[in-house]
Scaffold this active site. Structure first.
Site, mmCIF file in Angstrom:
data_model
loop_
_atom_site.group_PDB
_atom_site.id
_atom_site.type_symbol
_atom_site.label_atom_id
_atom_site.label_comp_id
_atom_site.label_asym_id
_atom_site.label_seq_id
_atom_site.Cartn_x
_atom_site.Cartn_y
_atom_site.Cartn_z
ATOM 1 N N THR A 144 -0.328 0.348 6.980
ATOM 2 C CA THR A 144 -0.238 -0.679 5.939
ATOM 3 C C THR A 144 -0.158 -2.047 6.605
ATOM 4 O OG1 THR A 144 1.131 -1.630 4.177
ATOM 5 C CG2 THR A 144 2.281 -0.303 5.814
ATOM 6 N N GLY A 145 -0.796 -3.021 5.987
ATOM 7 C CA GLY A 145 -0.755 -4.363 6.574
ATOM 8 C C GLY A 145 -2.075 -5.071 6.384
ATOM 9 N N THR B 73 0.887 -1.160 0.000
ATOM 10 C CA THR B 73 0.000 0.000 0.000
ATOM 11 C C THR B 73 0.920 1.204 0.000
ATOM 12 O OG1 THR B 73 -1.914 -0.939 1.158
ATOM 13 C CG2 THR B 73 -1.432 1.323 1.674
ATOM 14 N N ARG C 179 -14.550 -6.633 -1.110
ATOM 15 C CA ARG C 179 -13.865 -6.490 0.190
ATOM 16 C C ARG C 179 -13.217 -5.095 0.307
ATOM 17 N NH1 ARG C 179 -8.330 -5.204 1.747
ATOM 18 N NH2 ARG C 179 -7.926 -6.150 3.752
ATOM 19 N N VAL C 180 -13.406 -4.483 1.451
ATOM 20 C CA VAL C 180 -12.777 -3.187 1.695
ATOM 21 C C VAL C 180 -11.865 -3.328 2.905
ATOM 22 C CG1 VAL C 180 -13.163 -0.772 2.295
ATOM 23 C CG2 VAL C 180 -14.733 -1.920 0.719
ATOM 24 N N GLY C 181 -10.635 -2.850 2.794
ATOM 25 C CA GLY C 181 -9.681 -2.935 3.907
ATOM 26 C C GLY C 181 -9.690 -1.685 4.766
ATOM 27 N N ASP C 182 -8.617 -1.495 5.482
ATOM 28 C CA ASP C 182 -8.528 -0.362 6.414
ATOM 29 C C ASP C 182 -8.182 0.952 5.720
ATOM 30 O OD1 ASP C 182 -5.966 -1.631 5.864
ATOM 31 O OD2 ASP C 182 -5.114 -0.173 7.261
ATOM 32 N N GLY D 211 -5.398 -5.535 6.625
ATOM 33 C CA GLY D 211 -6.402 -4.523 6.917
ATOM 34 C C GLY D 211 -7.449 -4.895 7.946
HETATM 35 N N1 ASP Z 1 -3.972 -2.471 4.421
HETATM 36 C C1 ASP Z 1 -4.256 -2.791 3.054
HETATM 37 C C2 ASP Z 1 -5.556 -3.549 3.007
HETATM 38 O O1 ASP Z 1 -5.811 -4.348 3.891
HETATM 39 C C3 ASP Z 1 -3.214 -3.606 2.403
HETATM 40 C C4 ASP Z 1 -1.819 -3.228 2.707
HETATM 41 O O2 ASP Z 1 -1.529 -2.298 3.408
HETATM 42 O O3 ASP Z 1 -0.946 -3.889 2.190
HETATM 43 O O4 ASP Z 1 -6.279 -3.385 2.060
#
Ligand code: ASP
Length: 317
Positions: free
Chosen positions: A236-237, A185, A213-216, A239
Site C-alpha cells: 500500500t502506498g 488500500t 490511471r492504474v496503480g500498483d 503506487g
Molecule cells: N497503492 C495504491 C495505488 O497507488 C494506493 C494505496 O495503497 O493507498 O493505487
C-alpha cells in the site's frame, strides 16, 4: 510362554502405534499458519478517532484466522477478509473508494496463489461491488492475468457478477480515513495449514488520480505477490513508486537470491530504498514459516495479524 511373548509383541506394536500417531497429531498441529491484513498506509490525522477502523480490522483478522484454523485455504481466507474490508466504507477499496479527477470510481484488485504461481487482476472497474472476487474470477476462469475496464466488466456481468450503481461507492466522506491524504488500500496475505501462501490487494487508487490511471495494486510483482517457497506480500502506498521498484517481487527476490529473512528484506525496501526515493507507503508479508513483517514509512498504516505461533495484534501507528 509363547502366548506371553506374542502378547508382549502386540502390546509393543500397539504402544508404538499410539506414540507415532500422537506425534503425527502434534506435528500436524504445529504446522505454522497465520494471516496478516492491512487497511492502507497514510497520514495520521491528529485528534481523529480510529476506533471504528481498528474494530473492523479486528473483526476481519479474527474471521480470516478462524478460516485457517478450521482448515480453510489461504486463498479462501484472504478473499473473505478482503471482501469484509471492501464492504466497509472505512477503507479505500470497494465501498469506501476514492474518486478520480472526474469524480468517477475506478477500482483495481489482484490476487495470487503461491502454490501454482497463478494470478488474476482487474483494473478500472466502475460497477463491480467486490473487485477482489473479480480478480479471483480472472485467475480461476480465464487464461489471462489482468483484464481492465469494459472488457473486464462485460465478462464479469456475463458470468453472474451483479452491477452496482456509482451511488453504492459514495461512502460518507467523514468515514474515510484519508481525507487529506492520497493513500489507502486493503490487502491480505496468509499461510494455511497445508503450506500454501496467498496474497491479495484491492483499492480505489489515489484520490484525484487521472482518469484511466492504474496503480500498483493490480500489478502482480508490484502490489501483490505470493510464492509458496518464500513469502506472500501485499503493498500500500504511492503506487507509482511500487510499480517502478517492483516492490512485491523485490521482497521475494531478496529472500530468494540474497538469503535475507523477511524482516530484513521488507525493512530494506520500505525503510531504506523507498525512503531514499521519496516513495511513501508500506507492506504486509508472511513467509512459509509464518514469520510476519509489516514495515511502513508513513506515520500510519492500518494492520492486523494473527498466527498460531502466538502473534496477535491490531494497530494503526
Ligand atoms: N497503492 C495504491 C495505488 O497507488 C494506493 C494505496 O495503497 O493507498 O493505487
Amino acid at each position: 510362554m509363547i502366548n506371553f511373548a506374542v502378547m508382549m509383541k502386540v502390546i509393543f506394536i500397539l504402544i508404538s502405534f499410539l506414540i507415532l500417531s500422537f506425534m503425527g497429531r502434534i506435528s500436524a498441529q504445529e504446522k505454522p499458519f497465520g494471516i496478516v491484513i492491512h487497511g492502507g498506509a497514510g497520514n495520521l490525522i491528529e485528534g481523529k478517532s480510529y476506533d471504528a477502523h481498528l474494530k473492523k480490522l479486528e473483526e476481519a483478522i479474527d474471521l480470516g484466522y478462524d478460516i485457517l484454523e478450521r482448515g480453510g485455504t489461504s486463498l479462501e481466507a484472504i478473499e473473505t477478509v478482503i471482501v469484509v474490508l471492501e464492504n466497509s466504507p472505512l477503507f479505500n477499496a470497494g465501498k469506501g473508494s476514492v474518486t478520480n479527477i472526474k469524480g468517477e470510481f475506478e477500482l483495481d484488485a489482484s490476487i495470487m496463489d503461491g502454490k501454482e504461481l497463478k494470478a488474476g487482476a482487474v483494473a478500472g472497474l466502475r460497477n463491480i461491488k467486490n473487485p477482489i472476487k473479480a480478480a479471483k474470477f480472472i485467475m480461476d476462469k480465464t487464461k489471462h492475468v489482468l483484464i481492465v475496464g469494459d472488457g473486464a466488466e462485460d465478462l464479469l456481468f456475463r458470468n453472474g457478477f451483479k452491477k452496482v450503481d456509482k451511488k453504492y461507492f459514495m461512502a460518507d466522506a467523514s468515514l474515510k480515513p484519508f481525507q487529506d491524504s492520497k493513500y489507502g488500500t486493503v490487502g491480505a496475505v496468509a499461510l494455511d495449514k497445508f503450506g500454501n501462501l496467498a496474497a491479495g490487494t484491492s483499492t480505489g487508487g489515489i484520490q484525484d488520480k487521472m482518469k484511466g490511471r492504474v496503480g500498483d495494486s493490480p500489478i502482480i510483482g508490484s502490489g501483490t505477490y505470493a510464492d509458496n517457497q518464500y513469502a506472500a506480500v501485499s503493498c500500500t502506498g504511492h503506487g507509482e513508486f511500487f510499480i517502478r521498484n517492483a516492490v512485491a517481487y523485490d521482497v521475494i527476490a531478496l529472500v530468494k537470491y540474497k538469503n535475507l529473512n523477511l524482516q530484513q528484506a521488507t525493512n530494506f525496501i520500505i525503510l531504506d530504498k523507498l525512503v531514499k526515493q521519496g516513495g511513501a507507503g508500506g507492506l504486509i508479508a508472511i513467509d512459509k514459516d509464518a514469520n510476519i513483517a509489516t514495515p511502513f514509512n508513513t506515520n500510519l498504516m492500518f494492520r492486523a495479524y494473527k498466527t498460531n505461533k502466538g502473534d496477535y495484534g491490531v494497530f494503526y501507528k
